[in-house]
Design a protein around this motif. Structure first.
Motif, PDB file in Angstrom:
ATOM      1  N   ASP A  24      24.407  -7.949  10.469  1.00 19.74           N
ATOM      2  CA  ASP A  24      25.746  -7.948  11.061  1.00 19.74           C
ATOM      3  C   ASP A  24      25.684  -7.853  12.577  1.00 19.74           C
ATOM      4  O   ASP A  24      24.779  -7.238  13.145  1.00 19.74           O
ATOM      5  CB  ASP A  24      26.577  -6.766  10.547  1.00 19.74           C
ATOM      6  CG  ASP A  24      27.112  -6.977   9.142  1.00 19.74           C
ATOM      7  OD1 ASP A  24      26.912  -8.073   8.577  1.00 19.74           O
ATOM      8  OD2 ASP A  24      27.734  -6.035   8.602  1.00 19.74           O
ATOM      9  N   VAL A  25      26.675  -8.448  13.215  1.00 15.74           N
ATOM     10  CA  VAL A  25      26.878  -8.298  14.649  1.00 15.74           C
ATOM     11  C   VAL A  25      27.993  -7.261  14.805  1.00 15.74           C
ATOM     12  O   VAL A  25      29.090  -7.427  14.265  1.00 15.74           O
ATOM     13  CB  VAL A  25      27.272  -9.637  15.307  1.00 15.74           C
ATOM     14  CG1 VAL A  25      27.553  -9.442  16.795  1.00 15.74           C
ATOM     15  CG2 VAL A  25      26.180 -10.677  15.089  1.00 15.74           C
ATOM     16  N   VAL A  26      27.690  -6.182  15.529  1.00 22.51           N
ATOM     17  CA  VAL A  26      28.628  -5.063  15.664  1.00 22.51           C
ATOM     18  C   VAL A  26      28.971  -4.863  17.135  1.00 22.51           C
ATOM     19  O   VAL A  26      28.088  -4.772  17.981  1.00 22.51           O
ATOM     20  CB  VAL A  26      28.036  -3.762  15.076  1.00 22.51           C
ATOM     21  CG1 VAL A  26      29.003  -2.598  15.250  1.00 22.51           C
ATOM     22  CG2 VAL A  26      27.689  -3.957  13.605  1.00 22.51           C
ATOM     23  N   MET A  27      30.270  -4.790  17.408  1.00 25.21           N
ATOM     24  CA  MET A  27      30.767  -4.529  18.752  1.00 25.21           C
ATOM     25  C   MET A  27      31.284  -3.095  18.797  1.00 25.21           C
ATOM     26  O   MET A  27      31.874  -2.620  17.830  1.00 25.21           O
ATOM     27  CB  MET A  27      31.899  -5.497  19.103  1.00 25.21           C
ATOM     28  CG  MET A  27      32.472  -5.291  20.497  1.00 25.21           C
ATOM     29  SD  MET A  27      33.624  -6.608  20.993  1.00 25.21           S
ATOM     30  CE  MET A  27      35.075  -6.172  20.067  1.00 25.21           C
ATOM     31  N   GLU A  28      31.057  -2.431  19.923  1.00 23.91           N
ATOM     32  CA  GLU A  28      31.532  -1.063  20.103  1.00 23.91           C
ATOM     33  C   GLU A  28      32.479  -1.003  21.295  1.00 23.91           C
ATOM     34  O   GLU A  28      32.172  -1.526  22.359  1.00 23.91           O
ATOM     35  CB  GLU A  28      30.344  -0.124  20.335  1.00 23.91           C
ATOM     36  CG  GLU A  28      30.739   1.319  20.545  1.00 23.91           C
ATOM     37  CD  GLU A  28      29.532   2.199  20.799  1.00 23.91           C
ATOM     38  OE1 GLU A  28      29.469   3.266  20.180  1.00 23.91           O
ATOM     39  OE2 GLU A  28      28.657   1.820  21.621  1.00 23.91           O
ATOM     40  N   ILE A  29      33.611  -0.345  21.092  1.00 23.36           N
ATOM     41  CA  ILE A  29      34.605  -0.143  22.141  1.00 23.36           C
ATOM     42  C   ILE A  29      34.904   1.356  22.207  1.00 23.36           C
ATOM     43  O   ILE A  29      34.999   2.016  21.170  1.00 23.36           O
ATOM     44  CB  ILE A  29      35.916  -0.913  21.834  1.00 23.36           C
ATOM     45  CG1 ILE A  29      35.662  -2.416  21.732  1.00 23.36           C
ATOM     46  CG2 ILE A  29      36.982  -0.618  22.887  1.00 23.36           C
ATOM     47  CD1 ILE A  29      36.866  -3.216  21.244  1.00 23.36           C
ATOM     48  N   GLY A  30      35.060   1.873  23.396  1.00 25.36           N
ATOM     49  CA  GLY A  30      35.486   3.255  23.563  1.00 25.36           C
ATOM     50  C   GLY A  30      34.374   4.283  23.548  1.00 25.36           C
ATOM     51  O   GLY A  30      34.629   5.473  23.390  1.00 25.36           O
ATOM     52  N   VAL A  47      21.454  -2.301  12.647  1.00 26.75           N
ATOM     53  CA  VAL A  47      21.677  -3.649  13.184  1.00 26.75           C
ATOM     54  C   VAL A  47      20.850  -3.984  14.422  1.00 26.75           C
ATOM     55  O   VAL A  47      20.805  -5.132  14.838  1.00 26.75           O
ATOM     56  CB  VAL A  47      23.170  -3.902  13.491  1.00 26.75           C
ATOM     57  CG1 VAL A  47      24.011  -3.755  12.231  1.00 26.75           C
ATOM     58  CG2 VAL A  47      23.687  -3.007  14.603  1.00 26.75           C
ATOM     59  N   GLY A  48      20.239  -2.990  15.040  1.00 18.82           N
ATOM     60  CA  GLY A  48      19.387  -3.247  16.198  1.00 18.82           C
ATOM     61  C   GLY A  48      20.045  -3.034  17.542  1.00 18.82           C
ATOM     62  O   GLY A  48      19.450  -2.473  18.440  1.00 18.82           O
ATOM     63  N   GLU A  49      21.267  -3.484  17.712  1.00 17.81           N
ATOM     64  CA  GLU A  49      21.967  -3.304  18.980  1.00 17.81           C
ATOM     65  C   GLU A  49      23.470  -3.397  18.750  1.00 17.81           C
ATOM     66  O   GLU A  49      23.928  -4.006  17.785  1.00 17.81           O
ATOM     67  CB  GLU A  49      21.545  -4.341  20.018  1.00 17.81           C
ATOM     68  CG  GLU A  49      22.061  -5.744  19.727  1.00 17.81           C
ATOM     69  CD  GLU A  49      21.748  -6.743  20.825  1.00 17.81           C
ATOM     70  OE1 GLU A  49      22.010  -6.447  22.006  1.00 17.81           O
ATOM     71  OE2 GLU A  49      21.251  -7.828  20.493  1.00 17.81           O
ATOM     72  N   LEU A  50      24.206  -2.786  19.654  1.00 18.66           N
ATOM     73  CA  LEU A  50      25.666  -2.874  19.633  1.00 18.66           C
ATOM     74  C   LEU A  50      26.109  -3.698  20.828  1.00 18.66           C
ATOM     75  O   LEU A  50      25.583  -3.541  21.933  1.00 18.66           O
ATOM     76  CB  LEU A  50      26.296  -1.477  19.710  1.00 18.66           C
ATOM     77  CG  LEU A  50      25.951  -0.520  18.581  1.00 18.66           C
ATOM     78  CD1 LEU A  50      26.604   0.838  18.807  1.00 18.66           C
ATOM     79  CD2 LEU A  50      26.358  -1.089  17.236  1.00 18.66           C
ATOM     80  N   HIS A  51      27.060  -4.582  20.612  1.00 14.52           N
ATOM     81  CA  HIS A  51      27.616  -5.399  21.682  1.00 14.52           C
ATOM     82  C   HIS A  51      28.811  -4.657  22.275  1.00 14.52           C
ATOM     83  O   HIS A  51      29.519  -3.949  21.561  1.00 14.52           O
ATOM     84  CB  HIS A  51      28.057  -6.758  21.137  1.00 14.52           C
ATOM     85  CG  HIS A  51      26.918  -7.546  20.568  1.00 14.52           C
ATOM     86  ND1 HIS A  51      26.266  -8.510  21.288  1.00 14.52           N
ATOM     87  CD2 HIS A  51      26.304  -7.495  19.364  1.00 14.52           C
ATOM     88  CE1 HIS A  51      25.294  -9.028  20.546  1.00 14.52           C
ATOM     89  NE2 HIS A  51      25.296  -8.424  19.372  1.00 14.52           N
ATOM     90  N   ASP A  52      29.066  -4.862  23.567  1.00 19.56           N
ATOM     91  CA  ASP A  52      30.245  -4.239  24.162  1.00 19.56           C
ATOM     92  C   ASP A  52      31.415  -5.211  24.109  1.00 19.56           C
ATOM     93  O   ASP A  52      31.282  -6.345  23.642  1.00 19.56           O
ATOM     94  CB  ASP A  52      29.970  -3.730  25.574  1.00 19.56           C
ATOM     95  CG  ASP A  52      29.680  -4.834  26.576  1.00 19.56           C
ATOM     96  OD1 ASP A  52      30.066  -5.994  26.343  1.00 19.56           O
ATOM     97  OD2 ASP A  52      29.070  -4.534  27.611  1.00 19.56           O
TER      98      ASP A  52
END
Length: 140
Positions: A24-30, A47-52
């Protein structure tokens, strides 16, 4: 069991409950210093990394850490929804009742449909956080 349980089973359980898969591609906000670090670390481990929020990628999941003082919930939900896949999920992470920054569930219930989302469930997401699952309504 929650992400702060500290055991491998606890970490796996929260990832399973969030429905996050290794590809999965996961984005993080806040993100801020008050987030649940164990939950975040479990997601990163998966997932390895979180996208902003500046990512140009299409994402499967958005982790949205939100507190009462963070501004207009409708606006941020609309921003979070934009890069989602058709089957994507926004996990709205808010402080539990009695914690600083708590948001009433009625506010979430009002903001979500205005932003084109609907709530489906909530889970314990750590010692101080609850996660509300928001998705695009079917048939859109």
């Amino acid at each position: 069991m929650n992400a702060t349980a500290g055991s491998a089973d606890g970490v796996r359980t929260i990832i399973d409950r969030l429905g996050i898969k290794t590809d999965d591609v996961v984005m993080e906000i806040g993100f801020d210093s008050d987030i649940d670090a164990a939950l975040r670390e479990a997601v990163v481990s998966c997932v390895g990394e979180l996208h902003d929020e500046d990512t140009v990628d299409v994402v499967d999941t958005v982790l949205l850490w939100w507190r009462e003082e963070d501004g207009d919930l409708v606006d941020v939900l609309m921003d979070a929804r934009t890069p989602l896949t058709d089957e994507g999920v926004v996990w709205l992470l808010t402080p539990k009742p009695g914690r600083v920054g708590h948001i009433e569930s009625a506010e979430i219930a009002e903001a979500a449909p205005t932003a084109g989302l609907q709530g489906t469930s909530s889970i314990n997401a750590g010692t101080d956080w609850v996660a509300t699952r928001l998705v695009s309504p079917r048939g859109r």
